[in-house]
Design an enzyme around this catalytic site. Structure first.
Site, mmCIF file in Angstrom:
data_model
loop_
_atom_site.group_PDB
_atom_site.id
_atom_site.type_symbol
_atom_site.label_atom_id
_atom_site.label_comp_id
_atom_site.label_asym_id
_atom_site.label_seq_id
_atom_site.Cartn_x
_atom_site.Cartn_y
_atom_site.Cartn_z
ATOM 1 N N LYS A 84 41.890 11.013 -5.780
ATOM 2 C CA LYS A 84 42.601 11.667 -4.515
ATOM 3 C C LYS A 84 41.396 11.584 -3.203
ATOM 4 O O LYS A 84 40.301 11.647 -3.458
ATOM 5 C CB LYS A 84 42.632 13.442 -4.800
ATOM 6 N N LYS A 88 33.786 19.942 -4.809
ATOM 7 C CA LYS A 88 35.248 20.299 -5.407
ATOM 8 C C LYS A 88 36.505 19.312 -4.905
ATOM 9 O O LYS A 88 36.515 18.818 -4.086
ATOM 10 C CB LYS A 88 35.557 21.845 -4.502
ATOM 11 N N GLU A 108 47.203 22.896 -5.225
ATOM 12 C CA GLU A 108 46.117 22.272 -5.010
ATOM 13 C C GLU A 108 45.190 23.115 -4.339
ATOM 14 O O GLU A 108 45.701 23.856 -3.400
ATOM 15 C CB GLU A 108 45.986 20.935 -4.184
ATOM 16 N N ASP A 109 43.784 23.065 -4.638
ATOM 17 C CA ASP A 109 42.669 23.948 -3.860
ATOM 18 C C ASP A 109 41.683 22.959 -2.955
ATOM 19 O O ASP A 109 40.927 23.465 -2.436
ATOM 20 C CB ASP A 109 41.779 24.638 -4.649
ATOM 21 N N THR A 127 35.946 26.295 -12.823
ATOM 22 C CA THR A 127 34.921 25.819 -13.446
ATOM 23 C C THR A 127 33.731 25.406 -12.528
ATOM 24 O O THR A 127 32.743 24.723 -12.892
ATOM 25 C CB THR A 127 35.178 24.511 -14.551
ATOM 26 N N SER A 150 44.665 16.115 -12.539
ATOM 27 C CA SER A 150 43.364 16.736 -12.263
ATOM 28 C C SER A 150 42.572 15.438 -12.270
ATOM 29 O O SER A 150 42.736 14.688 -12.989
ATOM 30 C CB SER A 150 42.998 17.560 -13.203
ATOM 31 N N ALA A 151 41.409 15.644 -11.349
ATOM 32 C CA ALA A 151 40.202 14.678 -11.389
ATOM 33 C C ALA A 151 39.408 14.543 -12.650
ATOM 34 O O ALA A 151 38.637 13.696 -12.923
ATOM 35 C CB ALA A 151 39.669 14.434 -10.019
ATOM 36 N N ASP A 205 47.008 21.048 -10.280
ATOM 37 C CA ASP A 205 45.555 20.781 -10.482
ATOM 38 C C ASP A 205 44.922 21.757 -11.126
ATOM 39 O O ASP A 205 45.370 22.693 -11.475
ATOM 40 C CB ASP A 205 44.750 20.667 -8.634
ATOM 41 N N LEU A 206 43.563 21.242 -11.866
ATOM 42 C CA LEU A 206 43.199 22.266 -12.767
ATOM 43 C C LEU A 206 42.068 23.268 -12.159
ATOM 44 O O LEU A 206 42.175 24.310 -12.098
ATOM 45 C CB LEU A 206 42.550 21.356 -14.013
ATOM 46 N N ASP A 207 40.829 22.639 -11.779
ATOM 47 C CA ASP A 207 39.865 23.094 -11.319
ATOM 48 C C ASP A 207 40.031 23.918 -9.901
ATOM 49 O O ASP A 207 40.302 23.317 -8.966
ATOM 50 C CB ASP A 207 38.570 22.424 -11.256
#
Ligand code: B16
Ligand code: MG
Length: 211
Positions: free
Chosen positions: A146, A46, A170-171, A18, A115-116, A10-12
């Site tokens: 997701k 988030k 994932e966060d 961000t 990522s979303a 995942d990115l953020d």
């Protein structure tokens, strides 16, 4: 670890945080609409897609909008958000993220982004880390958000790997649920009580360097 052949990130909240920039831009939109939007409210956004985030924000302000007004409000927020992203640089990456990507590359593990965010490619460019990723699946390439596993299944398939050979980092709870629904192992980054169902928990990718 878990006989991993592919790592899907995942990115953020995993590679870079961000969330503060999203917060500032959403807060600016709320102010224009005449209500306050707090950091606590921002926690609900988030891992959530842009349009779903707008729906949550409108709920907070007890506002309604037509679909056309929503498109225009989301576009305005994104312009502000992208303005904040302009200053993003590699040293803004979360602890251990750059080192772990480098370690995986050196170990021959295939690497994907899942990522979303529709701004994922731009963010990877700003961080100067696009070259680490064999595959990028972002919010422009999925039709269901997701916790549906679509984003991670597309990533595994583009890596030419079975989902069972992949680990997702994932966060968000929705992201953990998506990974498990897709048949992958899930590493939760954050508090275990907020990320139920993961196979393992860490506080940031730096922890992976010592496993
Ligand atoms: P954008 P992730 C998500 O990224 C963010 O966590 C979430 O806050 C944001 O609303 C979503 O991307 C969409 O972002 O407006 O840039 O398309 O955690 O899935 O990497
Ligand atoms: Mg995230």
């Amino acid at each position: 670890m878990f006989n991993m052949q592919g790592a899907i990130f995942d990115l953020d909240g995993v590679i870079v945080d961000t969330a503060e920039y999203h917060f500032l831009a959403w807060k600016q939109l709320a102010a224009e609409l005449g209500f306050d939007f707090t950091r606590t409210d921002n926690e609900k956004l988030k891992g959530v897609s842009r349009m779903h985030s707008l729906d949550i924000l409108l709920d907070v302000g007890c506002c309604t909008m037509s679909d056309e007004e929503k498109e225009s409000a989301a576009a305005k927020k994104n312009t502000w958000y992208m303005g904040y992203l302009e200053t993003l640089k590699q040293t803004d990456m979360l602890p251990g993220a750059l080192e772990y990507l480098d370690y995986l590359r050196g170990s021959g593990i295939r690497i994907a982004l899942g990522s979303a965010s529709k701004n994922a490619v731009f963010i990877l460019e700003k961080l100067g880390i696009g070259g680490f990723f064999d595959v990028v699946i972002d919010g422009n390439m999925v039709s269901v958000a997701k916790p549906d596993p679509e984003v991670f299944l597309k990533a595994a398939s583009a890596l030419s790997l079975s989902p069972f050979a992949c680990i997702v980092f994932e966060d968000s709870l929705a992201g953990i649920q998506a990974a498990k629904a897709g048949g992958m192992k899930a590493v939760g980054i954050g508090k275990p009580e907020l990320l139920l169902g993961a196979d393992m928990y860490i506080s940031c990718l730096k922890d992976m360097l010592f496993k």
